[in-house]
Design a protein around this motif. Structure first.
Motif, PDB file in Angstrom:
ATOM      1  N   ALA A   1      43.422  71.071 -23.198  1.00  0.00           N
ATOM      2  CA  ALA A   1      42.824  71.558 -24.452  1.00  0.00           C
ATOM      3  C   ALA A   1      41.697  70.625 -24.902  1.00  0.00           C
ATOM      4  N   VAL A   2      41.950  69.322 -24.809  1.00  0.00           N
ATOM      5  CA  VAL A   2      40.928  68.338 -25.219  1.00  0.00           C
ATOM      6  C   VAL A   2      39.707  68.450 -24.300  1.00  0.00           C
ATOM      7  N   ARG A   3      39.989  68.581 -23.006  1.00  0.00           N
ATOM      8  CA  ARG A   3      38.892  68.693 -22.035  1.00  0.00           C
ATOM      9  C   ARG A   3      38.039  69.931 -22.299  1.00  0.00           C
ATOM     10  N   VAL A   4      38.702  71.050 -22.577  1.00  0.00           N
ATOM     11  CA  VAL A   4      37.968  72.302 -22.820  1.00  0.00           C
ATOM     12  C   VAL A   4      37.061  72.145 -24.034  1.00  0.00           C
ATOM     13  N   TRP A   5      37.572  71.498 -25.070  1.00  0.00           N
ATOM     14  CA  TRP A   5      36.771  71.324 -26.284  1.00  0.00           C
ATOM     15  C   TRP A   5      35.500  70.523 -25.982  1.00  0.00           C
ATOM     16  N   PHE A   6      35.650  69.407 -25.299  1.00  0.00           N
ATOM     17  CA  PHE A   6      34.474  68.575 -24.998  1.00  0.00           C
ATOM     18  C   PHE A   6      33.555  69.253 -23.983  1.00  0.00           C
ATOM     19  N   GLN A   7      34.169  70.032 -23.096  1.00  0.00           N
ATOM     20  CA  GLN A   7      33.392  70.766 -22.106  1.00  0.00           C
ATOM     21  C   GLN A   7      32.460  71.765 -22.811  1.00  0.00           C
ATOM     22  N   VAL A   8      33.027  72.504 -23.767  1.00  0.00           N
ATOM     23  CA  VAL A   8      32.224  73.496 -24.489  1.00  0.00           C
ATOM     24  C   VAL A   8      31.195  72.798 -25.381  1.00  0.00           C
ATOM     25  N   THR A   9      31.603  71.715 -26.017  1.00  0.00           N
ATOM     26  CA  THR A   9      30.682  70.936 -26.852  1.00  0.00           C
ATOM     27  C   THR A   9      29.463  70.502 -26.049  1.00  0.00           C
ATOM     28  N   CYS A  10      29.753  69.956 -24.893  1.00  0.00           N
ATOM     29  CA  CYS A  10      28.693  69.450 -24.037  1.00  0.00           C
ATOM     30  C   CYS A  10      27.785  70.596 -23.581  1.00  0.00           C
ATOM     31  N   ALA A  11      28.414  71.707 -23.211  1.00  0.00           N
ATOM     32  CA  ALA A  11      27.630  72.849 -22.734  1.00  0.00           C
ATOM     33  C   ALA A  11      26.744  73.404 -23.844  1.00  0.00           C
ATOM     34  N   ILE A  12      27.286  73.492 -25.057  1.00  0.00           N
ATOM     35  CA  ILE A  12      26.483  74.004 -26.183  1.00  0.00           C
ATOM     36  C   ILE A  12      25.305  73.071 -26.444  1.00  0.00           C
ATOM     37  N   LEU A  13      25.595  71.774 -26.469  1.00  0.00           N
ATOM     38  CA  LEU A  13      24.523  70.809 -26.736  1.00  0.00           C
ATOM     39  C   LEU A  13      23.454  70.879 -25.655  1.00  0.00           C
ATOM     40  N   PHE A  14      23.920  70.933 -24.425  1.00  0.00           N
ATOM     41  CA  PHE A  14      22.962  70.959 -23.317  1.00  0.00           C
ATOM     42  C   PHE A  14      22.187  72.280 -23.291  1.00  0.00           C
ATOM     43  N   GLY A  15      22.934  73.364 -23.388  1.00  0.00           N
ATOM     44  CA  GLY A  15      22.301  74.676 -23.280  1.00  0.00           C
ATOM     45  C   GLY A  15      21.432  75.028 -24.458  1.00  0.00           C
ATOM     46  N   ALA A  16      21.866  74.623 -25.636  1.00  0.00           N
ATOM     47  CA  ALA A  16      21.171  75.090 -26.836  1.00  0.00           C
ATOM     48  C   ALA A  16      20.232  74.064 -27.461  1.00  0.00           C
ATOM     49  N   ALA A  17      20.626  72.828 -27.450  1.00  0.00           N
ATOM     50  CA  ALA A  17      19.817  71.838 -28.162  1.00  0.00           C
ATOM     51  C   ALA A  17      18.700  71.278 -27.300  1.00  0.00           C
ATOM     52  N   VAL A  18      18.805  71.447 -26.005  1.00  0.00           N
ATOM     53  CA  VAL A  18      17.782  70.879 -25.131  1.00  0.00           C
ATOM     54  C   VAL A  18      16.716  71.913 -24.778  1.00  0.00           C
ATOM     55  N   VAL A  19      17.170  73.162 -24.585  1.00  0.00           N
ATOM     56  CA  VAL A  19      16.175  74.185 -24.240  1.00  0.00           C
ATOM     57  C   VAL A  19      15.424  74.631 -25.490  1.00  0.00           C
ATOM     58  N   ARG A  20      14.307  75.340 -25.276  1.00  0.00           N
ATOM     59  CA  ARG A  20      13.472  75.740 -26.410  1.00  0.00           C
ATOM     60  C   ARG A  20      13.777  77.145 -26.911  1.00  0.00           C
ATOM     61  N   LYS A  21      13.877  78.069 -25.955  1.00  0.00           N
ATOM     62  CA  LYS A  21      14.020  79.471 -26.359  1.00  0.00           C
ATOM     63  C   LYS A  21      15.381  80.019 -25.950  1.00  0.00           C
ATOM     64  N   ASN A  22      15.761  81.143 -26.563  1.00  0.00           N
ATOM     65  CA  ASN A  22      17.033  81.809 -26.261  1.00  0.00           C
ATOM     66  C   ASN A  22      18.193  80.817 -26.282  1.00  0.00           C
ATOM     67  N   LYS A  23      18.291  80.087 -27.378  1.00  0.00           N
ATOM     68  CA  LYS A  23      19.273  79.003 -27.447  1.00  0.00           C
ATOM     69  C   LYS A  23      20.711  79.503 -27.336  1.00  0.00           C
ATOM     70  N   ALA A  24      21.007  80.609 -28.038  1.00  0.00           N
ATOM     71  CA  ALA A  24      22.377  81.126 -28.004  1.00  0.00           C
ATOM     72  C   ALA A  24      22.743  81.551 -26.585  1.00  0.00           C
ATOM     73  N   LEU A  25      21.792  82.214 -25.924  1.00  0.00           N
ATOM     74  CA  LEU A  25      22.012  82.673 -24.555  1.00  0.00           C
ATOM     75  C   LEU A  25      22.207  81.463 -23.630  1.00  0.00           C
ATOM     76  N   ALA A  26      21.367  80.467 -23.826  1.00  0.00           N
ATOM     77  CA  ALA A  26      21.472  79.252 -23.013  1.00  0.00           C
ATOM     78  C   ALA A  26      22.823  78.578 -23.222  1.00  0.00           C
ATOM     79  N   ALA A  27      23.272  78.560 -24.478  1.00  0.00           N
ATOM     80  CA  ALA A  27      24.562  77.918 -24.785  1.00  0.00           C
ATOM     81  C   ALA A  27      25.698  78.655 -24.083  1.00  0.00           C
ATOM     82  N   VAL A  28      25.709  79.985 -24.227  1.00  0.00           N
ATOM     83  CA  VAL A  28      26.778  80.778 -23.602  1.00  0.00           C
ATOM     84  C   VAL A  28      26.712  80.622 -22.077  1.00  0.00           C
ATOM     85  N   GLY A  29      25.505  80.655 -21.527  1.00  0.00           N
ATOM     86  CA  GLY A  29      25.326  80.500 -20.087  1.00  0.00           C
ATOM     87  C   GLY A  29      25.857  79.160 -19.599  1.00  0.00           C
TER      88      GLY A  29
END
Lengths: 279, 245
Positions: free
Chosen positions: A177-205
């Motif tokens: 459970a702890v791993r999943v939380w940090f995994q999703v956190t990391c993915a959201i940050l990487f996918g959404a906060a680093v890319v410029r466009k389509n942030k939500a899509l990038a986060a989900v991807g």
């Protein structure tokens, strides 16, 4: 400062999750009433067809409520991650990332508040199930009470009499459970906060991509564990033959979970500190 | 480009803001292009330029929301960090509070995180404005929500205020309120950096200015001095300078 962050994250989540808890409470009451009728019908002496119809409708109603309660846990998880996304990526991120606190504390406080809310949500759902079961228990008559009691006893006996299985299973569930939380956190940050466009899509991807990669790694250990069980390791309580036992597999997977949690934590903090682009 | 200094001479003290070859690109498009400028402490400075000139990008870099692609940026000699965030009060061009928060919760949040937050002053300003602190932000009008955010940002005793388009999209009466609040409420001795393209409105309160175009500083100086020397207002000068581009 960490406690202040935790306090505000907690309050922020409570604005969304308290209504869900109220919903769980409402479902428990409804399920309890339904279960009272179900129990009474099951033990009563009513006409055959009426009884069947009542049993069918109350059983279906109770089962649907019980399933809805299980789904409430998913709703809680989704709300937590949407809240997290909003505070780290959307307009609210302008406040989050201009607070004079370290990225580690920022993410740590969010994790703690999310974890506690998840535990509260799970406890509320468990309590609601108990309340519903108690409805059957009260009106179900001695035969039904005996059956419910027997199932409950068997369940607790299985837990208490097999600590060599239950402890690693608990460790696996917790670390997972702890791993999943940090995994999703990391993915959201990487996918959404680093890319410029389509942030939500990038986060989900990114969430899906990271999830796939991690589960592939973990399944290697899982397959090994399943193989040992199928080949007769009988839950692997004894290790006389030196086989890879189920507890051993669970401990290995827990260890992998801990390792991955550390990696995701480090990566999340690094992104939040060095690479985040709130445009 | 050589460093421009608004005071007109080499600073005796550390500049409030120092940008040295600052570059920020979004993909291939540069938002800031080797921007070099120093802004003195204790002044209200207009960051003026047309849309897309790099004003918001510069302010976000100073606020710690963006990282420069190249070059160096300093706030009172320090690179943007947790330490500078404690000294910088930032007003973005959008609402950054959760709309589900009550005004009271916003006040408590600022009190909890910013040691320089003057809670008494904030409450007094909110009271003068007639903002009910027990109401949720989403139940208030857009104008009132913006006022709440402005009051909280200006109630900090910060060393540097970064105000991104504070008068954009509001009616003239609200502009007057915002500008008077900025002048009256900012910490004396602090630097206020106001980004806007509404120069005529903001000109009366400015001590200095930087004209930005294409991510570069094309002109900067003391407002009064430039007005006296050119015989033109900043607004007229702005129109003249940007007609060339």
């Amino acid at each position: 400062m960490f406690l202040k962050l935790f306090k505000h994250d907690w309050k922020s989540l409570s604005r969304w999750l308290v209504p869900v808890l109220i919903g769980i409470g409402g479902a428990a009451v409804l399920g309890f009433i339904n279960a009272l009728v179900l129990g009474a019908t099951g033990s009563g002496n009513t006409d055959g067809r009426t009884k069947e119809a009542l049993l069918f409708s109350t059983f279906t109603g109770t089962a649907l409520i019980a399933m809805a309660l299980a789904a409430a846990l998913t709703v809680i998880a989704v709300l937590i991650f949407v809240k997290f996304y909003k505070s780290m990526v959307t307009d609210e991120a302008y406040l989050t990332f201009t607070l004079p606190v370290s990225a580690g504390r920022l993410i740590g406080a969010k994790f703690l508040s999310a974890a506690l809310w998840t535990v509260i949500g799970a406890a509320a759902v468990f309590a609601a199930w108990i309340i519903i079961l108690s409805g059957i228990w009260i009106t179900g008559g001695s035969t039904l009470r005996g059956e419910v009691g027997e199932i409950t006893r068997d369940l607790f006996n299985m837990i208490w009499e097999n600590p060599q299985i239950m402890i690693p299973m608990f460790a696996y569930a917790l670390t997972g459970a702890v791993r999943v939380w940090f995994q999703v956190t990391c993915a959201i940050l990487f996918g959404a906060a680093v890319v410029r466009k389509n942030k939500a899509l990038a986060a989900v991807g990114m969430v899906l991509a990271v999830n796939f990669a991690v589960n592939t790694i973990l399944s290697l250990f899982g397959i090994a564990g399943m193989f040992s069980i199928v080949m007769g390791a009988s839950y692997g309580i004894t290790q006389d033959s030196g086989e890879l036992t189920l507890p051993a597999v669970l401990w290995i997977q827990s260890g992998v979970n801990v390792l991955l949690t550390a990696v995701f934590w480090w990566w999340s903090v690094r992104i939040a500190r060095k690479s985040v682009n709130i445009e | 480009m050589q460093y421009d200094n608004i005071a007109g001479s080499a600073p005796l003290t550390v500049p409030a803001v120092g940008c040295y070859g600052l570059t920020k690109t979004y993909g291939a498009a540069p938002a800031l292009s080797e921007l070099s400028v120093e802004l003195p402490a204790g002044k209200i400075i207009g960051l003026l330029g047309p849309n897309g000139s790099g004003k918001t990008t510069l302010i976000k870099i100073l606020a710690g929301l963006l990282r420069p692609t190249a070059g160096d940026v300093r706030i009172y000699g320090k690179t943007p960090s947790e330490e500078t965030k404690a000294e910088v009060s930032y007003l973005p061009e959008r609402m950054y509070f959760d709309p589900g928060m009550k005004v009271e919760e916003c006040v408590v949040l600022f009190r909890d995180f910013y040691r320089d937050f003057d809670e008494t002053r904030a409450r007094s300003m909110l009271s003068v404005l007639g903002v009910p602190t027990d109401r949720k932000l989403k139940t208030l009008s857009k104008g009132t929500r913006e006022k709440v955010q402005l009051v909280l940002v200006m109630a900090r005793r910060a060393k540097l205020y970064l105000l991104d388009e504070p008068i954009g999209g509001v009616d003239p009466a609200a502009r007057d309120f915002i500008l008077s609040t900025i002048v009256a409420a900012h910490n004396p001795g602090a630097t206020v950096l106001v980004s806007t393209h509404l120069i005529r409105d903001v000109e009366p309160v400015l001590d200095g200015f930087v004209f930005l175009s294409g991510g570069r500083a094309v002109m900067s100086g003391e407002a009064e001095k430039v007005r006296n020397e050119s015989g033109k207002s900043l607004d007229e000068l702005f129109r003249e300078v940007f007609r060339c581009f």
